[in-house]
Write a protein that holds these residues in place. Structure first.
Motif, mmCIF file in Angstrom:
data_model
loop_
_atom_site.group_PDB
_atom_site.id
_atom_site.type_symbol
_atom_site.label_atom_id
_atom_site.label_comp_id
_atom_site.label_asym_id
_atom_site.label_seq_id
_atom_site.Cartn_x
_atom_site.Cartn_y
_atom_site.Cartn_z
ATOM 1 N N TYR A 30 0.838 -1.205 0.000
ATOM 2 C CA TYR A 30 0.000 0.000 0.000
ATOM 3 C C TYR A 30 0.871 1.251 0.000
ATOM 4 C CZ TYR A 30 -3.169 3.541 2.040
ATOM 5 O OH TYR A 30 -3.885 4.666 2.307
ATOM 6 N N LEU A 31 1.890 1.281 0.852
ATOM 7 C CA LEU A 31 2.777 2.444 0.928
ATOM 8 C C LEU A 31 3.566 2.600 -0.373
ATOM 9 C CD1 LEU A 31 4.846 3.686 3.888
ATOM 10 C CD2 LEU A 31 6.039 3.203 1.747
ATOM 11 N N GLU A 32 4.042 1.491 -0.923
ATOM 12 C CA GLU A 32 4.838 1.561 -2.153
ATOM 13 C C GLU A 32 4.000 2.068 -3.333
ATOM 14 O OE1 GLU A 32 6.350 -2.386 -2.392
ATOM 15 O OE2 GLU A 32 8.125 -1.956 -1.160
ATOM 16 N N ARG A 33 2.715 1.671 -3.374
ATOM 17 C CA ARG A 33 1.842 2.173 -4.436
ATOM 18 C C ARG A 33 1.711 3.685 -4.374
ATOM 19 N NH1 ARG A 33 -1.357 -2.353 -3.384
ATOM 20 N NH2 ARG A 33 -2.789 -1.157 -2.053
ATOM 21 N N LEU A 34 1.510 4.192 -3.177
ATOM 22 C CA LEU A 34 1.366 5.633 -3.018
ATOM 23 C C LEU A 34 2.648 6.359 -3.408
ATOM 24 C CD1 LEU A 34 -0.570 5.853 0.396
ATOM 25 C CD2 LEU A 34 -1.511 5.931 -1.925
ATOM 26 N N ASP A 35 3.781 5.830 -2.973
ATOM 27 C CA ASP A 35 5.059 6.477 -3.282
ATOM 28 C C ASP A 35 5.332 6.451 -4.782
ATOM 29 O OD1 ASP A 35 7.515 7.730 -2.747
ATOM 30 O OD2 ASP A 35 8.549 5.800 -2.741
ATOM 31 N N ASP A 36 5.063 5.320 -5.429
ATOM 32 C CA ASP A 36 5.298 5.219 -6.872
ATOM 33 C C ASP A 36 4.419 6.188 -7.657
ATOM 34 O OD1 ASP A 36 7.186 3.272 -6.445
ATOM 35 O OD2 ASP A 36 5.835 1.589 -6.875
ATOM 36 N N ALA A 37 3.253 6.543 -7.112
ATOM 37 C CA ALA A 37 2.345 7.477 -7.788
ATOM 38 C C ALA A 37 2.696 8.933 -7.520
ATOM 39 C CB ALA A 37 0.909 7.217 -7.364
ATOM 40 N N GLY A 38 3.771 9.176 -6.747
ATOM 41 C CA GLY A 38 4.201 10.544 -6.505
ATOM 42 C C GLY A 38 3.523 11.226 -5.328
ATOM 43 N N VAL A 39 2.843 10.454 -4.470
ATOM 44 C CA VAL A 39 2.190 11.033 -3.288
ATOM 45 C C VAL A 39 3.242 11.669 -2.386
ATOM 46 C CG1 VAL A 39 0.918 10.447 -1.177
ATOM 47 C CG2 VAL A 39 0.217 9.486 -3.385
ATOM 48 N N ALA A 40 2.926 12.845 -1.835
ATOM 49 C CA ALA A 40 3.887 13.569 -0.998
ATOM 50 C C ALA A 40 4.034 12.946 0.381
ATOM 51 C CB ALA A 40 3.480 15.031 -0.873
ATOM 52 N N ALA A 41 2.913 12.509 0.971
ATOM 53 C CA ALA A 41 2.961 11.961 2.327
ATOM 54 C C ALA A 41 1.654 11.233 2.610
ATOM 55 C CB ALA A 41 3.185 13.066 3.360
ATOM 56 N N LEU A 42 1.680 10.373 3.602
ATOM 57 C CA LEU A 42 0.493 9.670 4.090
ATOM 58 C C LEU A 42 0.219 10.158 5.507
ATOM 59 C CD1 LEU A 42 -1.678 7.434 3.817
ATOM 60 C CD2 LEU A 42 0.010 5.835 4.759
ATOM 61 N N ALA A 43 -0.991 10.659 5.733
ATOM 62 C CA ALA A 43 -1.379 11.160 7.058
ATOM 63 C C ALA A 43 -2.397 10.203 7.661
ATOM 64 C CB ALA A 43 -1.957 12.566 6.948
ATOM 65 N N LEU A 44 -2.061 9.629 8.794
ATOM 66 C CA LEU A 44 -2.907 8.644 9.470
ATOM 67 C C LEU A 44 -3.592 9.278 10.666
ATOM 68 C CD1 LEU A 44 -0.249 5.762 9.557
ATOM 69 C CD2 LEU A 44 -2.004 6.162 7.805
ATOM 70 N N SER A 45 -4.890 9.012 10.774
ATOM 71 C CA SER A 45 -5.626 9.523 11.929
ATOM 72 C C SER A 45 -5.323 8.654 13.143
ATOM 73 C CB SER A 45 -7.125 9.515 11.645
ATOM 74 O OG SER A 45 -7.840 9.971 12.782
ATOM 75 N N ALA A 46 -4.991 9.277 14.258
ATOM 76 C CA ALA A 46 -4.717 8.520 15.476
ATOM 77 C C ALA A 46 -5.989 7.799 15.929
ATOM 78 C CB ALA A 46 -4.221 9.458 16.568
ATOM 79 N N GLN A 47 -5.824 6.573 16.382
ATOM 80 C CA GLN A 47 -6.925 5.732 16.889
ATOM 81 C C GLN A 47 -7.929 5.453 15.755
ATOM 82 O OE1 GLN A 47 -8.420 7.810 20.327
ATOM 83 N NE2 GLN A 47 -6.374 8.051 21.174
ATOM 84 N N LEU A 48 -9.183 5.665 15.927
ATOM 85 C CA LEU A 48 -10.238 5.345 14.982
ATOM 86 C C LEU A 48 -10.055 3.930 14.431
ATOM 87 C CD1 LEU A 48 -10.958 8.706 13.092
ATOM 88 C CD2 LEU A 48 -12.286 7.605 14.900
#
Length: 483
Positions: free
Chosen positions: A70-88
């Motif tokens: 999942y992380l590699e897909r986002l990085d390969d697509a040029g995504v700047a960062a992944l922001a995760l919501s705490a808990q939930l």
């Protein structure tokens, strides 16, 4: 913001967002163009690059391998960062996930539960307003490049350099096969080209877009962000691709016009209706100067022949089943590389010279190429043919004197006496070998040799008669009587 470009590190400095870095701190200098919430397992087909993707955890897989992918897909697509919501809904994050982030320098941020995703989006939107104004200005200037094409008559490299300065990208162009699309414009690494024109446009550091053309893309445009420049975004790159498509259409029209003019010029040269000075002027327009040859081509596919000739000055004419090519002697090397080709090349001559002799030479050479299976035969390579005179009247007299009765007999009886003798002599008078090449019995060939000797009134056992017959056969080939 440095250079009016918002980065992940800038977001960390906004007190209201309270963001923290979980992994990938070496990538905090990545630029940010937007922030968007997504709970899709693979949002990349809808991304343009430089986004901050925010998720409550529903999109994050449960397994270590799934999280890393999942992380590699986002990085390969040029995504700047992944922001995760705490808990939930966030599943436990595995070490493999964090290792991938560190290896790739891909920032993984944590958003406190008290900070809604809309707050992050609003901060990003407010920060990129200046960048949006810059992009709009760049778009308007790219539209202005159409005026440059008409008013300033810019060549393609100069036009692309101006567009690069306006857009903040280094631009590359190529055909779908990775070859140059426009003269003077560099081609990209073939590894970045998409499998289809419908693929997502984002690649690491930029975009790749099809260059539209009737019947399908003419090629691809690859744009990489220039170091120290302010990239103008996908919309501007799309406009550049449209300008490139217009330029491709113009170049193709110019080439087709030159091709048609060249075919007309070559036809007139072959018919000898142009005086030498007019012929030289016409050829100079096509950049044909210095040593020139005429090549007759058989067997090659038209598309392959055009492709191998496109970067070399030439004239091309279709004449029956043959393709006549006029240009430099180096063209023979390019043509010889085609599959299933047979080509014959004349001796070099100067532009403006009559083509009557060159045409005979090329036709003779191509007939030898067909017989021998060689891709290219150059007139004069044959040690016997070089001694023949250029005067067709002399050649005709020789053929009539030695072979006249044989030619008339073959024409009246649909026989192959001349072909049989030529094949026999080309194989050093080995009867069985020649008979196999002719697909006849050796006794049949022996009969044909005797019949030929009777009609030609020549004893094929005599050295003098053999030499005379061989020269006459070469002369007949030069005159196109043995094809």
């Amino acid at each position: 913001m440095a250079n009016n470009k918002l980065t992940v590190e800038d977001l960390l400095s906004f007190p209201a967002l309270q963001l923290t870095v979980r992994a990938g701190g070496s990538g905090l200098g990545r630029s940010v163009s937007w922030a968007h919430a997504s709970e899709l397992a693979d949002p990349t087909p809808w991304l343009l690059g430089a986004e901050v993707i925010m998720t409550t955890g529903l999109a994050v897989p449960r397994t270590a391998a799934g999280q890393r992918a999942y992380l590699e897909r986002l990085d390969d697509a040029g995504v700047a960062a992944l922001a995760l919501s705490a808990q939930l809904h966030m599943p436990p994050l595995h070490d493999a996930f964090f290792r991938a982030a560190e290896e790739r320098g891909f920032p993984v941020l944590e958003v406190p539960l008290a900070v809604p995703f809309i707050a992050v989006s609003q901060e990003v939107a407010a920060s990129v307003q200046e960048d949006a104004r810059h992009r709009l200005g760049a778009q308007l200037q790219v539209f202005g490049s159409l005026r440059w094409l008409v008013a300033e008559d810019l060549d393609t490299p100069t036009l692309l350099r101006r567009l690069e300065r306006l857009s903040g990208y280094d631009v590359y162009l190529c055909t779908p096969q990775g070859r140059p699309l426009l003269p003077g414009v560099p081609v990209p690494d073939p590894g970045v080209l998409p499998a289809s024109a419908d693929a997502p446009p984002t690649v690491p550091g930029g975009f790749v877009l099809p260059v539209p053309a009737p019947g399908g893309p003419a090629g691809f445009l690859v744009a990489y962000e220039r170091e120290g420049a302010q990239p103008a975004g996908l919309a501007v790159v799309q406009h550049i691709a449209t300008v490139a498509a217009l330029r491709v259409a113009m170049v193709r029209t110019e080439r087709e016009t030159l091709r048609r003019e060249g075919a007309e010029t070559l036809a007139e040269l072959l018919q000898e209706v142009l005086d030498p000075e007019a012929a030289r002027r016409r050829l100079a327009r096509h950049a044909i100067e210095g040593d020139t040859v005429l090549i007759v081509v058989r067997g090659a596919m038209d598309e392959a022949l055009l492709r191998c000739l496109q970067d070399h000055p030439h004239l091309l004419l279709t004449w029956g089943e043959d393709r006549y090519v006029l240009g430099s002697p180096e063209l023979a090397v390019e043509i010889g590389g085609l599959s299933d080709v047979a080509a014959g090349m004349s001796r070099p001559f100067l532009p403006g010279a009559a083509l009557r002799v060159a045409q005979r030479e090329a036709l003779w050479a191509v007939s030898k190429a067909v017989e021998s299976g060689r891709p290219v035969v150059r007139y004069g390579d044959d040690s016997t043919g070089r001694w023949l005179p250029d005067d067709p009247a002399v050649l005709t007299a020789l053929v009539e004197h030695v072979l006249g009765e044989v030619l008339r007999y073959d024409a009246a009886h649909d026989s192959q006496l001349l072909v049989s003798v030529r094949t026999w002599m080309e194989r050093d008078r080995r009867t069985e070998t020649a008979a196999a090449a002719l697909h006849i019995h050796p006794n049949t060939l022996t009969y044909r040799l005797r019949r030929f000797g009777t009609l030609a009134d020549r004893d094929l056992g005599s050295t003098g008669a053999l030499a005379e017959v061989w020269l006459a056969i070469q002369a007949a080939g030069t005159l196109g009587l043995t094809d």
